[in-house]
Design a protein around this motif. Structure first.
Motif, short mmCIF file in Angstrom:
data_model
loop_
_atom_site.label_atom_id
_atom_site.label_comp_id
_atom_site.label_asym_id
_atom_site.label_seq_id
_atom_site.Cartn_x
_atom_site.Cartn_y
_atom_site.Cartn_z
N ALA A 20 11.80 -21.74 0.62
CA ALA A 20 10.58 -20.94 0.65
C ALA A 20 9.39 -21.84 0.35
N PRO A 21 8.28 -21.67 1.11
CA PRO A 21 7.10 -22.47 0.82
C PRO A 21 6.54 -22.09 -0.55
N GLU A 22 5.99 -23.08 -1.26
CA GLU A 22 5.42 -22.82 -2.57
C GLU A 22 4.06 -22.17 -2.41
N GLU A 23 3.73 -21.26 -3.32
CA GLU A 23 2.46 -20.56 -3.29
C GLU A 23 1.78 -20.70 -4.63
N ASP A 24 0.46 -20.82 -4.60
CA ASP A 24 -0.31 -20.83 -5.83
C ASP A 24 -0.43 -19.38 -6.30
N PRO A 25 0.16 -19.00 -7.45
CA PRO A 25 0.16 -17.60 -7.87
C PRO A 25 -1.23 -17.05 -8.15
N SER A 26 -2.21 -17.89 -8.41
CA SER A 26 -3.56 -17.39 -8.71
C SER A 26 -4.30 -16.95 -7.45
N VAL A 27 -3.82 -17.34 -6.27
CA VAL A 27 -4.52 -17.05 -5.03
C VAL A 27 -4.61 -15.54 -4.78
N HIS A 28 -3.54 -14.80 -5.02
CA HIS A 28 -3.50 -13.37 -4.71
C HIS A 28 -3.25 -12.51 -5.94
N SER A 29 -3.57 -12.99 -7.11
CA SER A 29 -3.15 -12.31 -8.33
C SER A 29 -3.74 -10.92 -8.51
N GLN A 30 -4.75 -10.52 -7.75
CA GLN A 30 -5.32 -9.20 -7.96
C GLN A 30 -4.65 -8.12 -7.13
N CYS A 31 -3.69 -8.42 -6.29
CA CYS A 31 -3.06 -7.40 -5.46
C CYS A 31 -2.22 -6.45 -6.31
N LYS A 32 -2.48 -5.17 -6.13
CA LYS A 32 -1.76 -4.10 -6.83
C LYS A 32 -1.66 -2.92 -5.87
N PRO A 33 -0.67 -2.05 -6.03
CA PRO A 33 -0.54 -0.90 -5.13
C PRO A 33 -1.82 -0.07 -5.00
N ARG A 34 -2.61 0.02 -6.06
CA ARG A 34 -3.80 0.87 -6.01
C ARG A 34 -4.89 0.34 -5.08
N MET A 35 -4.81 -0.94 -4.67
CA MET A 35 -5.83 -1.46 -3.75
C MET A 35 -5.67 -0.90 -2.34
N LEU A 36 -4.48 -0.35 -2.04
CA LEU A 36 -4.27 0.30 -0.74
C LEU A 36 -4.60 1.78 -0.91
N LYS A 37 -5.81 2.12 -0.54
CA LYS A 37 -6.26 3.50 -0.67
C LYS A 37 -7.17 3.80 0.50
N GLY A 38 -6.87 4.90 1.20
CA GLY A 38 -7.69 5.30 2.33
C GLY A 38 -6.94 5.25 3.63
N SER A 39 -7.69 5.44 4.71
CA SER A 39 -7.12 5.51 6.06
C SER A 39 -7.06 4.14 6.71
N TYR A 40 -5.95 3.89 7.37
CA TYR A 40 -5.74 2.66 8.15
C TYR A 40 -5.29 3.08 9.54
N VAL A 41 -5.77 2.38 10.56
CA VAL A 41 -5.31 2.62 11.93
C VAL A 41 -4.54 1.41 12.42
N TYR A 42 -3.60 1.66 13.32
CA TYR A 42 -2.76 0.57 13.81
C TYR A 42 -2.27 0.85 15.23
N PHE A 65 -3.06 5.79 2.76
CA PHE A 65 -2.50 5.28 1.50
C PHE A 65 -3.21 5.98 0.35
N ASN A 66 -2.44 6.45 -0.63
CA ASN A 66 -2.99 7.19 -1.76
C ASN A 66 -3.31 6.32 -2.97
N GLY A 67 -2.97 5.03 -2.92
CA GLY A 67 -3.25 4.12 -4.02
C GLY A 67 -2.25 4.20 -5.15
N ASP A 68 -1.24 5.06 -5.03
CA ASP A 68 -0.25 5.25 -6.08
C ASP A 68 1.18 4.92 -5.64
N GLY A 69 1.31 4.21 -4.52
CA GLY A 69 2.64 3.88 -4.00
C GLY A 69 3.18 4.90 -3.02
N THR A 70 2.34 5.87 -2.61
CA THR A 70 2.77 6.84 -1.60
C THR A 70 1.80 6.82 -0.42
#
Length: 145
Positions: A20-42, A65-70
């Motif tokens: 697996a390629p190494e990743e700097d953990p500080s690069v994406h440290s703010q990602c949390k399920p609650r950041m996905l909230k609202g409508s997405y189209v695809y 996305f409801n921001g709570d994992g659902t």
């Protein structure tokens, strides 16, 4: 452009070697399920592989996305020239590296699984279906409600 190509080639080299390629953990440290909230189209397209047959499909839809994992969603699917409409609901996880998984069950009782990757601001994501026999990749973008 060169750094993207280099990063992509390094990722392929690591994948081919099984490392697996190494990743700097500080690069994406703010990602949390609650950041996905609202409508997405695809939109996506791909194939369902069964034996030696490749059955084409295309799909366009909207996830909420409801921001709570659902999440809930709906889509129009065209499979080998036959269109249908589906609605679905499910759950998702998102780790601090902006990598996630989702499990969705539609109104016909079919359950599908996905791995996805989110930008740091949660505006866009890419995903692949991980169920056996599916060959597809998708780009999804947040839109106002």
């Amino acid at each position: 452009m060169g750094s993207v190509l280099t990063a992509g080639l390094l990722g392929l080299a690591h994948e081919a070697s099984g490392a697996a390629p190494e990743e700097d953990p500080s690069v994406h440290s703010q990602c949390k399920p609650r950041m996905l909230k609202g409508s997405y189209v695809y939109a996506n397209s791909g194939f369902f592989v069964t034996g030696t047959d490749r059955i084409p499909f295309a799909q366009a839809g909207r996830d909420v996305f409801n921001g709570d994992g659902t999440l809930t969603g709906s889509a129009t699917v065209n499979t080998n020239g036959v269109s249908s409409r589906i609605a679905y609901s499910g759950t998702y996880t998102l780790d601090s590296h902006c990598r996630g998984t989702a499990t969705l069950t539609d109104n016909t009782g079919v359950t599908d699984h996905f791995d996805f990757f989110v930008t740091k601001n949660g505006e866009t994501m890419t995903y692949v279906q991980t169920d056996p026999g599916y060959v597809t990749a998708t780009f999804e973008v947040r839109r106002g409600d």
